[in-house]
Enzyme design. Structure first.
Site, PDB file in Angstrom:
ATOM      1  N   ARG A 252       0.444   4.241   0.851  1.00 14.83           N
ATOM      2  CA  ARG A 252       0.126   4.935   2.060  1.00 14.83           C
ATOM      3  C   ARG A 252       0.839   4.650   3.313  1.00 14.83           C
ATOM      4  O   ARG A 252       1.244   5.456   4.254  1.00 14.83           O
ATOM      5  CB  ARG A 252      -1.280   5.174   2.665  1.00 14.83           C
ATOM      6  CG  ARG A 252      -1.991   5.757   1.491  1.00 14.83           C
ATOM      7  CD  ARG A 252      -3.581   5.259   1.766  1.00 14.83           C
ATOM      8  NE  ARG A 252      -4.008   3.997   1.812  1.00 14.83           N
ATOM      9  CZ  ARG A 252      -5.138   3.472   2.269  1.00 14.83           C
ATOM     10  NH1 ARG A 252      -6.005   4.065   2.449  1.00 14.83           N
ATOM     11  NH2 ARG A 252      -5.170   2.091   2.315  1.00 14.83           N
TER      12      ARG A 252
ATOM     13  N   HIS B 299      -1.900  -2.844   8.446  1.00 13.78           N
ATOM     14  CA  HIS B 299      -2.455  -1.300   8.547  1.00 13.78           C
ATOM     15  C   HIS B 299      -3.897  -1.599   8.445  1.00 13.78           C
ATOM     16  O   HIS B 299      -4.571  -2.340   7.566  1.00 13.78           O
ATOM     17  CB  HIS B 299      -1.718  -0.554   7.559  1.00 13.78           C
ATOM     18  CG  HIS B 299      -2.042  -0.774   6.179  1.00 13.78           C
ATOM     19  ND1 HIS B 299      -3.233  -0.111   5.253  1.00 13.78           N
ATOM     20  CD2 HIS B 299      -1.930  -1.837   5.275  1.00 13.78           C
ATOM     21  CE1 HIS B 299      -3.390  -0.765   4.128  1.00 13.78           C
ATOM     22  NE2 HIS B 299      -2.541  -1.627   3.757  1.00 13.78           N
TER      23      HIS B 299
ATOM     24  N   ASP C   6       0.846  -1.216  -0.062  1.00  9.35           N
ATOM     25  CA  ASP C   6       0.105   0.121  -0.010  1.00  9.35           C
ATOM     26  C   ASP C   6       0.895   1.161   0.149  1.00  9.35           C
ATOM     27  O   ASP C   6       1.811   1.320   0.840  1.00  9.35           O
ATOM     28  CB  ASP C   6      -0.918  -0.006   1.122  1.00  9.35           C
ATOM     29  CG  ASP C   6      -1.808   1.070   1.112  1.00  9.35           C
ATOM     30  OD1 ASP C   6      -1.640   2.259   1.126  1.00  9.35           O
ATOM     31  OD2 ASP C   6      -3.139   0.810   1.320  1.00  9.35           O
TER      32      ASP C   6
ATOM     33  N   CYS D 128      -6.794  -1.611   5.000  1.00  7.72           N
ATOM     34  CA  CYS D 128      -5.811  -2.653   3.864  1.00  7.72           C
ATOM     35  C   CYS D 128      -6.662  -3.224   3.082  1.00  7.72           C
ATOM     36  O   CYS D 128      -7.679  -3.791   3.179  1.00  7.72           O
ATOM     37  CB  CYS D 128      -5.199  -3.619   4.538  1.00  7.72           C
ATOM     38  SG  CYS D 128      -4.074  -4.642   3.704  1.00  7.72           S
TER      39      CYS D 128
END
Ligand code: CO
Length: 213
Positions: free
Chosen positions: A46, A98, A44, A101
């Site tokens: 982020r 996270h 991801d 997700c």
């Protein structure tokens, strides 16, 4: 200016900044790496491993894939673990999931995602193992967050199952295995405080490879 073109401009700026604080920075980097931590996280965009932890180049060995998985027969993550533990001798192995997700969310949905199916099936397996706990959570958001945490925990178990981790820990006391979750909404890293010793003992009842004998 497109984002793509910016990347090279940013890189040139970064090189100048690094050299300004240490003229020999890249000369030192070229000599080799000595990372203390192996980080296994989600791809991801982020969840930026180095940015959010503040580590410098050379300090953390990084492996990222969809939903931070360490499947038992995945030679990519297995090779990363083998190299980091046996050769680089990292002291800590971290599996970092996270909240929010997409991989974990997709695994909870009734959808055919092609080649992603067998990959995400690993998360469905986590759900099956913890079905009673997860089914008891009525709030969908909470259930999703809890699955993210349980997925991290199960991937830590998969790391501990490996011969290289069991061998290294028996002979040197390292690496220690940790589970983290990054909260995208607050930017905070959460340590799940997985009891590594207890987990190792517990899973060696079934996955003992004779490393302690
Ligand atoms: Co993810």
């Amino acid at each position: 200016m497109s984002l793509y073109e910016d990347v090279f401009k940013n890189n040139a700026k970064w090189v100048e900044e690094k050299k300004a604080s240490d003229a020999d920075f890249f000369e030192h980097l070229s000599k080799g790496q000595n990372p203390d931590i192996l980080y296994i996280g989600c791809s991801d965009s982020r969840v930026t491993a180095e940015d959010m932890t503040g580590v410098e180049p050379g300090q953390m060995f990084v492996h990222r894939n969809v939903a931070n998985l360490v499947p038992n027969n995945d030679s990519s993550s297995a090779s990363v673990i083998e190299y980091a533990v046996a050769h680089l001798k990292v002291k800590h192995v971290v599996v970092c999931g996270h909240y929010f997700c997409g991989g974990v969310k997709a695994a909870m949905e009734a959808a055919d995602l092609g080649i992603l199916n067998p990959w995400l099936r690993n998360i469905r397996d986590v759900y099956r193992i913890h079905r009673d706990e997860l089914n008891a959570i009525s709030d969908e958001g909470e259930k999703y967050n809890r699955l993210v945490e349980l997925n991290v925990e199960e991937q830590c178990v998969n790391v501990i199952k490996t011969a290289v981790v069991q061998n290294a820990y028996t002979s040197t006391g390292y690496p220690l295995v940790h589970g983290w979750v990054f909260d995208v909404q607050s930017g905070k890293l959460i340590d799940l405080n997985i009891n590594f010793e207890e987990k190792l003992k517990d899973i060696q009842e079934i996955y003992d490879l004779g490393t302690g004998k």
